[in-house]
Design a protein around this motif. Structure first.
Motif, PDB file in Angstrom:
ATOM      1  N   ILE A  63      22.825  39.078  32.939  1.00  0.00           N
ATOM      2  CA  ILE A  63      24.104  39.383  32.265  1.00  0.00           C
ATOM      3  C   ILE A  63      25.213  39.579  33.300  1.00  0.00           C
ATOM      4  O   ILE A  63      26.158  40.321  33.071  1.00  0.00           O
ATOM      5  N   THR A  64      25.089  38.901  34.457  1.00  0.00           N
ATOM      6  CA  THR A  64      26.105  38.951  35.510  1.00  0.00           C
ATOM      7  C   THR A  64      26.367  40.382  35.945  1.00  0.00           C
ATOM      8  O   THR A  64      27.499  40.751  36.227  1.00  0.00           O
ATOM      9  N   MET A  65      25.343  41.202  35.989  1.00  0.00           N
ATOM     10  CA  MET A  65      25.513  42.598  36.381  1.00  0.00           C
ATOM     11  C   MET A  65      25.700  42.691  37.898  1.00  0.00           C
ATOM     12  O   MET A  65      25.059  41.973  38.658  1.00  0.00           O
ATOM     13  N   GLN A  66      26.583  43.583  38.328  1.00  0.00           N
ATOM     14  CA  GLN A  66      26.860  43.800  39.734  1.00  0.00           C
ATOM     15  C   GLN A  66      26.854  45.293  40.038  1.00  0.00           C
ATOM     16  O   GLN A  66      26.800  46.124  39.125  1.00  0.00           O
ATOM     17  N   ASN A  67      26.913  45.611  41.336  1.00  0.00           N
ATOM     18  CA  ASN A  67      27.113  46.992  41.744  1.00  0.00           C
ATOM     19  C   ASN A  67      28.440  47.482  41.154  1.00  0.00           C
ATOM     20  O   ASN A  67      29.477  46.857  41.368  1.00  0.00           O
ATOM     21  N   PRO A  68      28.440  48.578  40.395  1.00  0.00           N
ATOM     22  CA  PRO A  68      29.688  49.025  39.770  1.00  0.00           C
ATOM     23  C   PRO A  68      30.812  49.257  40.771  1.00  0.00           C
ATOM     24  O   PRO A  68      31.973  48.940  40.481  1.00  0.00           O
ATOM     25  N   TYR A  69      30.490  49.788  41.938  1.00  0.00           N
ATOM     26  CA  TYR A  69      31.537  50.036  42.927  1.00  0.00           C
ATOM     27  C   TYR A  69      32.057  48.728  43.514  1.00  0.00           C
ATOM     28  O   TYR A  69      33.231  48.621  43.878  1.00  0.00           O
ATOM     29  N   TRP A  70      31.187  47.731  43.625  1.00  0.00           N
ATOM     30  CA  TRP A  70      31.654  46.420  44.079  1.00  0.00           C
ATOM     31  C   TRP A  70      32.643  45.829  43.069  1.00  0.00           C
ATOM     32  O   TRP A  70      33.671  45.269  43.444  1.00  0.00           O
ATOM     33  N   ALA A  71      32.324  45.958  41.785  1.00  0.00           N
ATOM     34  CA  ALA A  71      33.254  45.482  40.757  1.00  0.00           C
ATOM     35  C   ALA A  71      34.575  46.243  40.826  1.00  0.00           C
ATOM     36  O   ALA A  71      35.644  45.679  40.562  1.00  0.00           O
ATOM     37  N   ASN A  72      34.521  47.528  41.199  1.00  0.00           N
ATOM     38  CA  ASN A  72      35.743  48.330  41.276  1.00  0.00           C
ATOM     39  C   ASN A  72      36.610  47.984  42.481  1.00  0.00           C
ATOM     40  O   ASN A  72      37.842  47.905  42.363  1.00  0.00           O
ATOM     41  N   TYR A  73      35.972  47.767  43.626  1.00  0.00           N
ATOM     42  CA  TYR A  73      36.730  47.625  44.872  1.00  0.00           C
ATOM     43  C   TYR A  73      36.761  46.214  45.433  1.00  0.00           C
ATOM     44  O   TYR A  73      37.573  45.925  46.316  1.00  0.00           O
ATOM     45  N   ARG A  74      35.905  45.320  44.938  1.00  0.00           N
ATOM     46  CA  ARG A  74      35.868  43.970  45.494  1.00  0.00           C
ATOM     47  C   ARG A  74      36.032  42.879  44.434  1.00  0.00           C
ATOM     48  O   ARG A  74      35.986  41.706  44.765  1.00  0.00           O
ATOM     49  N   ASN A  75      36.205  43.241  43.199  1.00  0.00           N
ATOM     50  CA  ASN A  75      36.631  42.316  42.144  1.00  0.00           C
ATOM     51  C   ASN A  75      37.960  42.836  41.615  1.00  0.00           C
ATOM     52  O   ASN A  75      38.024  43.504  40.582  1.00  0.00           O
ATOM     53  N   LEU A  76      39.017  42.549  42.344  1.00  0.00           N
ATOM     54  CA  LEU A  76      40.313  43.173  42.065  1.00  0.00           C
ATOM     55  C   LEU A  76      41.100  42.351  41.056  1.00  0.00           C
ATOM     56  O   LEU A  76      41.225  41.128  41.172  1.00  0.00           O
ATOM     57  N   ARG A  77      41.639  43.047  40.088  1.00  0.00           N
ATOM     58  CA  ARG A  77      42.514  42.449  39.084  1.00  0.00           C
ATOM     59  C   ARG A  77      43.805  43.269  39.085  1.00  0.00           C
ATOM     60  O   ARG A  77      43.847  44.375  38.543  1.00  0.00           O
ATOM     61  N   GLU A  78      44.821  42.720  39.720  1.00  0.00           N
ATOM     62  CA  GLU A  78      46.063  43.459  39.942  1.00  0.00           C
ATOM     63  C   GLU A  78      47.195  42.806  39.172  1.00  0.00           C
ATOM     64  O   GLU A  78      47.248  41.578  39.033  1.00  0.00           O
ATOM     65  N   ASN A  79      48.103  43.642  38.694  1.00  0.00           N
ATOM     66  CA  ASN A  79      49.175  43.150  37.842  1.00  0.00           C
ATOM     67  C   ASN A  79      50.482  43.848  38.210  1.00  0.00           C
ATOM     68  O   ASN A  79      50.504  45.049  38.500  1.00  0.00           O
ATOM     69  N   ARG A  80      51.562  43.086  38.215  1.00  0.00           N
ATOM     70  CA  ARG A  80      52.897  43.653  38.412  1.00  0.00           C
ATOM     71  C   ARG A  80      53.830  43.044  37.367  1.00  0.00           C
ATOM     72  O   ARG A  80      53.859  41.825  37.170  1.00  0.00           O
ATOM     73  N   LYS A  81      54.581  43.929  36.712  1.00  0.00           N
ATOM     74  CA  LYS A  81      55.521  43.487  35.673  1.00  0.00           C
ATOM     75  C   LYS A  81      56.902  44.060  35.949  1.00  0.00           C
ATOM     76  O   LYS A  81      57.065  45.250  36.178  1.00  0.00           O
ATOM     77  N   ASP A  82      57.898  43.172  35.942  1.00  0.00           N
ATOM     78  CA  ASP A  82      59.304  43.569  36.017  1.00  0.00           C
ATOM     79  C   ASP A  82      59.955  43.187  34.697  1.00  0.00           C
ATOM     80  O   ASP A  82      60.007  41.996  34.345  1.00  0.00           O
ATOM     81  N   ARG A  83      60.436  44.181  34.011  1.00  0.00           N
ATOM     82  CA  ARG A  83      60.995  43.935  32.682  1.00  0.00           C
ATOM     83  C   ARG A  83      62.377  44.570  32.581  1.00  0.00           C
ATOM     84  O   ARG A  83      62.573  45.715  32.989  1.00  0.00           O
ATOM     85  N   TYR A  84      63.308  43.821  32.059  1.00  0.00           N
ATOM     86  CA  TYR A  84      64.637  44.389  31.823  1.00  0.00           C
ATOM     87  C   TYR A  84      65.116  44.005  30.427  1.00  0.00           C
ATOM     88  O   TYR A  84      64.851  42.913  29.937  1.00  0.00           O
ATOM     89  N   MET A  85      65.801  44.966  29.816  1.00  0.00           N
ATOM     90  CA  MET A  85      66.319  44.792  28.458  1.00  0.00           C
ATOM     91  C   MET A  85      67.802  45.140  28.440  1.00  0.00           C
ATOM     92  O   MET A  85      68.212  46.169  28.991  1.00  0.00           O
ATOM     93  N   LEU A  86      68.582  44.289  27.818  1.00  0.00           N
ATOM     94  CA  LEU A  86      70.025  44.504  27.663  1.00  0.00           C
ATOM     95  C   LEU A  86      70.356  44.417  26.184  1.00  0.00           C
ATOM     96  O   LEU A  86      69.871  43.523  25.480  1.00  0.00           O
TER      97      LEU A  86
END
Length: 835
Positions: free
Chosen positions: A524-547
């Protein structure tokens, strides 16, 4: 003694005789003398002459009395002692009745105090903290202290100064200052029995008693008392008939809001969000499923809860009929704060939220690593030999893996303004660490709003701007892939958790650190939980403006025209970094890792124009009507590059492991290079009318016609659809002659609505797809269906509202909803040439 003239001697004798002979009964006599007047814009002297004719009284005065000023007066056979106060109202003239004369004199102005002080109390005699005390018509004022006390200086330039005292939940009171220096002011509680006003569709304020449908209002205190990064979660348990389910994404994640049950099988049943009358049509970002790794967010979660004034929850289709198809599932109408006239006010708040796991699965802790039922000892199973004190390590996910989550929130707001112009500014920050290691969410909000009035307050301009910066890391996804909880929950009970906390070990051959997880993937594609936390990174940045901007103009005191426009742009960058030695099913079979970056831009432009009528006819009839048109244009663009880092297996030059840039990606067909997007537009006209009779009976009618772009294809059966609603409410408490003392308010209501929803885009048009493996266009893959109809929801409700025993409110609603013409994709045989 100076010599007196004959005329002065006569006046003196007349006064003496009036005082000593007829003084006492003078008032009694004036109560018996009736005066009839009906004069408009005439000199005061003319009115005095008419009174002398009707009463035989004579006015005595000196030249300093201005009798040429223009006055208007109407009295239908009123006693003289009631007519005179009307005549000399708002003047500097005082009078004294002495038979047979009325002596006029000029009022002597009292010395005005320069400094005043006092206390503001409630009806129970307790001081009110934070009440606003203003010199009416100026910006001079203050707020009351901890005991309700205040002190301020009265400007010398103000004529006839008055104090205006106000506080939320109490009636505003105006007190003349005169010559007083101290004040003891008591504020009465606001009456909520009949005249409570709520914000409804399109931001229109209406009397609660006139509504034929259920609207529940929540004030800002209920939201900020227990703040959540997504304020929608703060509504949980506060609104009847509404179910709010937070996603697994953690802090700042999207929430699903379902009102009165699911209504559609194939389309969303989520409620519509409305900010200051403008719908927020941008949908929530799709979350991860079993094979995905992206958490889910929602644009409404970006709103700073400290900026919210109140929320109205429109749970029925009739309540949201004017918002169009997107409000078929109900609407949450948010009213934000604006600047207040008066002194400068600065508010700062801070809060800390502590999070720990509440409910976990039930784990077995009796048996150790392996599986005794199979000949192969599976290292990832926990059905081996029975454990005892010697070999039980006592692993517990709650204690050993999860951590205490902390969310810090800080906010500061500034409010200032005059009666002509008000300004509001706020800044807020939320910084959080989730209960899963290396999960974080940070958001920064900046909001500005200014409201101004012009042309003798006939024109009002409201402009605002907001900027949101959001950054998050490893928002938890559902399913098994990339989910660290899979390994944390299934970790064999016969192994030592401390051994795998060092999740990576250095490989001297490849000269990189690799994942340490001796249990394997368990299929089931199981990995070390800490490896998933620190070495499978999913990062997001959002810039939103409303006028946003809104302009309204009062053509007449009962006729108003207004227009609004709102632009909502969001730029999002999502990156994936899978380090070398991650499960190859996650890295597209590459041993060197995977890198992906997706840039999306969402844009919404909304505008509307309304003609508003609010008029009464005599004492019995009232009309509130709105006629308008609107358009909403939404666009989404995405640019995506995602693929494995070249590892040399396909004959190409090997890339650098754990170097995350586009140049390092494999040139194989497994690398996705995609540009995609869509655009939708809806044009609408709508109208509503509310007719009231004697403040007791109310009839409400609405109608709306939408032209959505989804229906614009050549094979669409209908280019637009119309949906109406009708409602009736009766305030029974105004009909019952002898209401029980403990029952203060009772209303009966009923409504019916029919709401249409367009089907998904592209269904009525031919559709082609891009073959990522073959790097070519596929032949036509979707057969254009004909004669499609918009999805239709018909709903009716009846309800009863009661207020009794001063503190109890009962709102009962019975509703019935039926959705038809739903569209499904059943899949067809590939032999047809289509998929």
């Amino acid at each position: 003694m100076k010599n007196l003239s004959i005329r002065q001697i006569k006046c003196l004798i007349t006064l003496i005789l009036a005082v000593f002979l007829c003084g006492a009964p003078a008032v009694a006599q004036t109560q018996k003398i009736a005066v009839k007047l009906d004069m408009t814009k005439v000199p005061m002297k003319t009115v005095m002459n008419e009174i002398e004719k009707q009463t035989k009284y004579l006015f005595l005065y000196t030249d300093e009395i201005d009798t040429k000023r223009i006055v208007s007066i109407k009295a239908d056979s009123k006693p003289l002692n009631e007519v005179l106060p009307l005549l000399f109202k708002d003047t500097d003239i005082t009078y004294e009745i002495t038979v047979p004369n009325i002596v006029l004199s000029k009022r002597v102005a009292a010395a005005r105090p320069s400094a005043i002080s006092g206390v503001v109390k409630d009806s129970g005699g307790l001081g009110i903290i934070g009440a606003t005390v203003l010199i009416k018509g100026t910006t001079v004022g203050t707020t009351t202290g901890i005991d309700g006390d205040f002190a301020l200086t009265v400007p010398a330039s103000v004529d006839n100064p008055e104090l205006s005292v106000s506080f939320i939940g109490y009636e505003t009171r105006v007190v003349p200052i005169g010559s007083r220096t101290t004040f003891d002011i008591t504020l009465a509680n606001s009456s909520i029995e009949v005249e409570q006003v709520v914000v409804t569709a399109l931001g229109i304020k209406r009397a609660e008693k006139a509504l034929s449908y259920n609207v529940q209002q929540v004030n800002s205190d209920a939201i900020t008392a227990n703040k959540d990064a997504n304020f929608i979660n703060s509504l949980n348990g506060k609104v009847a008939g509404v179910n709010i389910n937070a996603s697994s994404a953690g802090v700042g994640g999207a929430s699903k809001v379902i009102m009165r049950g699911m209504k559609s099988i194939s389309q969303t049943s989520n409620a519509l969000y409305v900010i200051d009358g403008v719908p927020m049509f941008t949908k929530a970002q799709e979350g991860g499923t079993e094979f995905s790794s992206q958490g889910t967010t929602d644009p409404i979660a970006d709103i700073n809860p400290e900026d919210i004034e109140s929320i109205s929850v429109l749970t029925g289709a009739a309540a949201a009929a004017l918002y169009g198809s997107d409000a078929a599932n109900g609407a949450i109408v948010v009213t934000t704060k604006k600047g207040q006239a008066g002194q400068l006010s600065v508010t700062a708040t801070a809060g800390v939220e502590i999070m720990t796991p509440f409910v976990l699965p039930e784990f077995q802790n009796r048996y150790g690593t392996g599986n005794l039922t199979t000949p192969i000892n599976v290292a990832s199973y926990s059905w081996g030999k029975r454990l005892n004190r010697a070999n039980r390590y006592g692993y517990d996910p709650r204690e050993d893996y999860f951590r205490t989550g902390v969310a810090n929130s800080e906010s500061v707001s500034l409010s200032t303004g005059t009666e002509k112009n008000q300004t509001y500014f706020s800044a807020a920050a939320i910084n959080s660490n989730g209960i899963v290691p290396n999960n974080s969410y940070d958001r920064y909000n900046f909001t500005f709003r200014n409201t101004s009035s012009f042309l003798n307050d006939k024109m009002r301009l409201d402009v605002g701007a907001s900027y949101i910066l959001q950054e998050d890391c490893n928002m938890i996804n559902q399913g098994t892939y990339n989910n660290p909880l899979t390994g944390a929950y299934l970790f064999p009970r016969g192994d030592d958790w401390a051994d795998i906390e060092m999740y990576e070990r250095y490989d001297p051959i490849d000269k990189i650190s690799k994942q340490y997880w001796p249990m394997g993937d368990g299929s089931i594609t199981m990995q070390n939980p800490y490896w998933a936390n620190y070495r499978n990174l999913r990062e997001n940045r959002k810039d939103r403006y409303m006028l946003n901007a809104a302009l309204s103009y009062d053509i007449l005191d009962w006729l108003n025209v207004s227009g609004r426009i709102r632009i909502d742009n969001s730029h999002n960058t999502y990156t994936e970094k899978m380090y070398a030695s991650s499960n190859v099913q996650l890295t597209e079979q590459s041993a060197n890792g995977l890198y992906g970056v997706t840039k999306t831009m969402d844009r919404q432009v909304y505008g509307d124009a309304l003609l508003n009528i609010n008029k009464t006819f005599g004492d019995d009839w009232s009309l509130q009507a709105n006629i308008g048109a609107s358009f909403s244009d939404m666009k989404n663009d995405a640019l995506k590059i995602r693929g494995p880092i070249a590892d040399g297996t396909s004959g190409e030059k090997q890339g650098l492991a754990n170097v995350f840039n586009i140049q390092n990606l494999s040139n194989s067909t497994k690398t996705v290079r995609k540009q995609e997007g869509w655009r939708e537009q809806t044009q609408s006209i709508f109208a509503s009318a509310e007719v009231g009779y004697k403040g007791t009976y109310y009839l409400t009618l609405t109608g709306r016609n939408d032209w959505p772009s989804q229906l614009a294809g050549p094979h669409s059966n209908a280019k637009s659809f119309f949906y109406p609603s009708v409602g009736l409410s009766v305030v029974l408490s105004q009909l019952i002659p002898n209401m029980p003392e403990n029952l203060s308010y009772i209303k009966l209501r009923g409504s019916f609505a029919s709401v249409g929803v367009a089907f998904e885009r592209y269904i009525a048009n031919p559709l082609y797809s891009w073959n990522e493996s073959g790097l070519s266009w596929n032949t036509q893959t979707q057969y254009p269906t004909y004669h499609l109809k918009p999805e239709r929801t018909k709903s009716f409700e009846v309800g009863l509202t009661m207020r009794f025993l001063k503190h109890f409110n009962l709102d009962f609603t019975y509703y019935n909803s039926h959705t038809s013409n739903q569209t499904f994709d059943p899949q067809i045989s590939g032999g047809t040439g289509f998929s």
